[in-house]
Design a protein around this motif. Structure first.
Motif, PDB file in Angstrom:
ATOM      1  N   GLU A  68      -5.576  -7.735  -4.352  1.00 38.15           N
ATOM      2  CA  GLU A  68      -5.642  -6.345  -4.799  1.00 38.15           C
ATOM      3  C   GLU A  68      -5.693  -5.377  -3.630  1.00 38.15           C
ATOM      4  O   GLU A  68      -5.107  -4.315  -3.665  1.00 38.15           O
ATOM      5  CB  GLU A  68      -6.863  -6.130  -5.698  1.00 38.15           C
ATOM      6  N   LYS A  69      -6.408  -5.753  -2.577  1.00 36.06           N
ATOM      7  CA  LYS A  69      -6.531  -4.950  -1.350  1.00 36.06           C
ATOM      8  C   LYS A  69      -6.226  -5.869  -0.175  1.00 36.06           C
ATOM      9  O   LYS A  69      -5.550  -6.877  -0.323  1.00 36.06           O
ATOM     10  CB  LYS A  69      -7.942  -4.348  -1.234  1.00 36.06           C
ATOM     11  N   TYR A 104      -2.523  -5.403  -1.122  1.00 36.86           N
ATOM     12  CA  TYR A 104      -2.534  -4.096  -1.792  1.00 36.86           C
ATOM     13  C   TYR A 104      -1.652  -4.083  -3.038  1.00 36.86           C
ATOM     14  O   TYR A 104      -1.007  -3.086  -3.341  1.00 36.86           O
ATOM     15  CB  TYR A 104      -2.158  -2.969  -0.828  1.00 36.86           C
ATOM     16  N   CYS A 159       0.836  -1.210   0.000  1.00 35.24           N
ATOM     17  CA  CYS A 159       0.000   0.000   0.000  1.00 35.24           C
ATOM     18  C   CYS A 159       0.869   1.259   0.000  1.00 35.24           C
ATOM     19  O   CYS A 159       2.026   1.244   0.422  1.00 35.24           O
ATOM     20  CB  CYS A 159      -0.977  -0.002   1.174  1.00 35.24           C
ATOM     21  N   SER A 195      -2.649  -3.728  -5.856  1.00 31.31           N
ATOM     22  CA  SER A 195      -3.187  -2.692  -6.750  1.00 31.31           C
ATOM     23  C   SER A 195      -2.383  -1.395  -6.636  1.00 31.31           C
ATOM     24  O   SER A 195      -2.432  -0.552  -7.531  1.00 31.31           O
ATOM     25  CB  SER A 195      -4.660  -2.415  -6.425  1.00 31.31           C
ATOM     26  N   GLU A 196      -1.609  -1.242  -5.550  1.00 31.09           N
ATOM     27  CA  GLU A 196      -0.796  -0.051  -5.334  1.00 31.09           C
ATOM     28  C   GLU A 196       0.701  -0.354  -5.441  1.00 31.09           C
ATOM     29  O   GLU A 196       1.544   0.489  -5.142  1.00 31.09           O
ATOM     30  CB  GLU A 196      -1.124   0.545  -3.959  1.00 31.09           C
TER      31      GLU A 196
END
Length: 134
Positions: free
Chosen positions: A130-131, A112, A28, A114-115
């Protein structure tokens, strides 16, 4: 067991008498910015199994879930030692880089992603989310 760790200057130390209940590499943006690294490796342990000594300062932020997350840093050298989410106060998250035997850390997930920094290659053998998995 038990396992131990602490900050780079040695002023903050911890001892844990329990096996981790979870471990991850967190990608993240908050972990990236707070550590200056592309991700942070951490392990979650029961709060009542950890004893921490030494002077710490705390930084509190609000996570994506809306819970506050408090990160404790050594008051002398600034090493991030542990964090705790108000979403689960029974657990304490220890930063794997602070372990005396960092080679004993094994991540069981990447969160995370996705980041994730674009130059980081994920190990396909480790589940990626993804999270934060629910």
């Amino acid at each position: 067991m038990p396992f131990e760790g602490g900050c780079i200057c040695g002023a903050v130390r911890y001892v844990c008498t329990s096996q981790p209940v979870w471990s991850c590499n967190c990608h993240c943006r908050a972990c990236q910015a707070g550590s200056g690294a592309p991700y942070v490796s951490a392990l979650s342990v029961p709060l009542n199994s950890v004893s921490v000594s030494g002077s710490r300062i705390e930084f509190t932020r609000t996570s994506e879930s809306g819970h506050t997350v408090t990160t404790a840093l050594c008051a002398l050298c600034g090493t991030r030692v542990h964090a705790q989410s108000a979403g689960n106060t029974a657990l304490l998250n220890l930063f794997a880089a602070t372990l005396d035997n960092a080679g004993a850390f094994t991540p069981i997930s990447n969160v995370y992603v996705s980041e994730k920094a674009p130059w980081v290659a994920l190990d396909p053998a480790i589940p990626a989310f993804e999270k934060m998995p629910g």
